[in-house]
Scaffold this active site. Sequence first.
Site, mmCIF file in Angstrom:
data_model
loop_
_atom_site.group_PDB
_atom_site.id
_atom_site.type_symbol
_atom_site.label_atom_id
_atom_site.label_comp_id
_atom_site.label_asym_id
_atom_site.label_seq_id
_atom_site.Cartn_x
_atom_site.Cartn_y
_atom_site.Cartn_z
ATOM 1 N N LYS A 68 0.840 -1.216 0.000
ATOM 2 C CA LYS A 68 0.000 0.000 0.000
ATOM 3 C C LYS A 68 0.867 1.255 0.000
ATOM 4 C CE LYS A 68 -2.103 -1.188 3.855
ATOM 5 N NZ LYS A 68 -1.431 -2.480 4.136
ATOM 6 N N ARG A 103 -10.094 0.235 8.009
ATOM 7 C CA ARG A 103 -9.555 -1.086 8.296
ATOM 8 C C ARG A 103 -10.575 -1.977 8.989
ATOM 9 N NH1 ARG A 103 -3.980 -0.121 8.554
ATOM 10 N NH2 ARG A 103 -2.719 -1.838 9.255
ATOM 11 N N ARG A 117 11.712 -5.114 5.493
ATOM 12 C CA ARG A 117 11.496 -3.698 5.143
ATOM 13 C C ARG A 117 12.392 -2.790 5.983
ATOM 14 N NH1 ARG A 117 5.612 -1.711 5.407
ATOM 15 N NH2 ARG A 117 5.776 -2.917 7.327
ATOM 16 N N ARG A 159 10.880 -0.699 11.462
ATOM 17 C CA ARG A 159 9.693 -0.382 12.255
ATOM 18 C C ARG A 159 9.545 -1.338 13.436
ATOM 19 N NH1 ARG A 159 4.719 0.359 8.118
ATOM 20 N NH2 ARG A 159 3.740 -0.959 9.698
HETATM 21 P P1 AP5 Z 1 4.831 -1.534 1.919
HETATM 22 O O1 AP5 Z 1 4.527 -0.769 0.685
HETATM 23 O O2 AP5 Z 1 5.497 -0.822 3.026
HETATM 24 O O3 AP5 Z 1 3.508 -2.326 2.402
HETATM 25 P P2 AP5 Z 1 2.226 -1.823 3.192
HETATM 26 O O4 AP5 Z 1 1.042 -2.462 2.576
HETATM 27 O O5 AP5 Z 1 2.228 -0.338 3.295
HETATM 28 O O6 AP5 Z 1 2.499 -2.527 4.569
HETATM 29 P P3 AP5 Z 1 2.365 -1.969 6.054
HETATM 30 O O7 AP5 Z 1 3.137 -2.932 6.897
HETATM 31 O O8 AP5 Z 1 2.725 -0.526 6.145
HETATM 32 O O9 AP5 Z 1 0.845 -2.146 6.275
HETATM 33 P P4 AP5 Z 1 0.112 -2.201 7.604
HETATM 34 O O10 AP5 Z 1 -1.284 -2.084 7.128
HETATM 35 O O11 AP5 Z 1 0.422 -3.366 8.443
HETATM 36 O O12 AP5 Z 1 0.733 -0.974 8.427
HETATM 37 P P5 AP5 Z 1 0.213 0.481 8.742
HETATM 38 O O13 AP5 Z 1 1.370 1.380 8.762
HETATM 39 O O14 AP5 Z 1 -0.969 0.838 7.915
HETATM 40 O O15 AP5 Z 1 5.724 -2.790 1.481
HETATM 41 C C1 AP5 Z 1 6.205 -3.691 2.451
HETATM 42 C C2 AP5 Z 1 7.610 -4.190 2.047
HETATM 43 O O16 AP5 Z 1 7.478 -4.970 0.851
HETATM 44 C C3 AP5 Z 1 8.605 -3.071 1.715
HETATM 45 O O17 AP5 Z 1 9.865 -3.470 2.132
HETATM 46 C C4 AP5 Z 1 8.550 -2.952 0.185
HETATM 47 O O18 AP5 Z 1 9.772 -2.519 -0.350
HETATM 48 C C5 AP5 Z 1 8.215 -4.384 -0.226
HETATM 49 N N1 AP5 Z 1 7.336 -4.474 -1.389
HETATM 50 C C6 AP5 Z 1 6.282 -3.643 -1.688
HETATM 51 N N2 AP5 Z 1 5.679 -4.047 -2.820
HETATM 52 C C7 AP5 Z 1 6.359 -5.154 -3.231
HETATM 53 C C8 AP5 Z 1 6.199 -6.042 -4.338
HETATM 54 N N3 AP5 Z 1 5.225 -5.842 -5.254
HETATM 55 N N4 AP5 Z 1 7.055 -7.080 -4.454
HETATM 56 C C9 AP5 Z 1 8.032 -7.283 -3.538
HETATM 57 N N5 AP5 Z 1 8.239 -6.470 -2.462
HETATM 58 C C10 AP5 Z 1 7.406 -5.428 -2.311
HETATM 59 O O19 AP5 Z 1 -0.330 0.297 10.235
HETATM 60 C C11 AP5 Z 1 0.560 0.056 11.292
HETATM 61 C C12 AP5 Z 1 -0.199 -0.050 12.612
HETATM 62 O O20 AP5 Z 1 -0.863 1.209 12.879
HETATM 63 C C13 AP5 Z 1 -1.337 -1.080 12.647
HETATM 64 O O21 AP5 Z 1 -0.866 -2.371 12.975
HETATM 65 C C14 AP5 Z 1 -2.241 -0.495 13.738
HETATM 66 O O22 AP5 Z 1 -1.706 -0.721 15.013
HETATM 67 C C15 AP5 Z 1 -2.158 0.996 13.450
HETATM 68 N N6 AP5 Z 1 -3.168 1.438 12.475
HETATM 69 C C16 AP5 Z 1 -2.924 2.002 11.258
HETATM 70 N N7 AP5 Z 1 -4.072 2.274 10.617
HETATM 71 C C17 AP5 Z 1 -5.060 1.874 11.450
HETATM 72 C C18 AP5 Z 1 -6.471 1.873 11.338
HETATM 73 N N8 AP5 Z 1 -7.093 2.334 10.233
HETATM 74 N N9 AP5 Z 1 -7.202 1.363 12.368
HETATM 75 C C19 AP5 Z 1 -6.596 0.894 13.485
HETATM 76 N N10 AP5 Z 1 -5.262 0.845 13.646
HETATM 77 C C20 AP5 Z 1 -4.494 1.344 12.641
HETATM 78 MG MG MG Z 2 2.368 1.019 4.875
#
Ligand code: AP5
Ligand code: MG
Length: 217
Positions: A14, A87, A126, A161
């Site tokens: 994402k 989410r 990552r 992270r």
């Molecule tokens: P990346 O692009 O960083 O993936 P991502 O989908 O953004 O993954 P996240 O881990 O950020 O998602 P998440 O939903 O768990 O975390 P968030 O920050 O939203 O890619 C990941 C890796 O893969 C990178 O190294 C990249 O280089 C590689 N990659 C990317 N595309 C690739 C491909 N096609 N092929 C190969 N490699 C690839 O949330 C974090 C925390 O915040 C949650 O756990 C929760 O505690 C809180 N939170 C956030 N939003 C909410 C919400 N709406 N409600 C409640 N809690 C929330």
């Molecule tokens: Mg992300």
Amino acid sequence: MKVHILLGPPGSGKGTQAKQLVEKFALSHLSTGDILRDAVSKGTEIGLRAKAIMAAGKLVDDDTVNGLVFARLQDETGAVLFDGYPRTLQQAEALAAFLSAQKIEMGLVADIEVPEEFLEARVVGRRSCSNNACGAIYHLENKPPRAENVCDLCGSPLKHRADDTSEAFRSRMEAFNATFKPLQAYYRGMANYRRVDGRSKPEEVFEAVVELYQENA
Ligand code: AP5
Ligand code: MG
């Protein structure tokens, strides 16, 4: 004003896709994960509450997240791209009510699908730029920085992270699996919902997503 949504499990890409989409289509990137991590690093009241929840891979409560998002939307005038929000079904319904009250249009809902067996290695490998204003995303194997541990774009050190451990990843997947089906069912019924195969290389996924945005412009 219009909002677009990127759905997908942890590590589905994402953030990677969002960073390129906002450049190409002049969108404003709204990542609830980034907003919460910023709150944690600044030690705000919400950050202090969210820190342990996020490190454990659990979800922050809906009211807190909805509140952060709606406050941010008040400052926006153009099109916004959500990454990591909504989410839960509750967040999706609260967002729909807010958009309808504010007469904001719903744009594309792109659901990035990646099987679970791909995700742990993506998350654990990552590295992210420690400068929040930059936030560039790397991977030790798939997308290494030119110089070890240094951001190609802004020269800041990279960080791992707090929730990018195998243990926190398992808990993040549990949270995802517990909330995603009803959320997906909610959006699947909408005309602007599209699935995207997120297994291929980032640039190939980007091409597919760009096509969807162009069709839905
Ligand atoms: P990346 O692009 O960083 O993936 P991502 O989908 O953004 O993954 P996240 O881990 O950020 O998602 P998440 O939903 O768990 O975390 P968030 O920050 O939203 O890619 C990941 C890796 O893969 C990178 O190294 C990249 O280089 C590689 N990659 C990317 N595309 C690739 C491909 N096609 N092929 C190969 N490699 C690839 O949330 C974090 C925390 O915040 C949650 O756990 C929760 O505690 C809180 N939170 C956030 N939003 C909410 C919400 N709406 N409600 C409640 N809690 C929330
Ligand atoms: Mg992300």
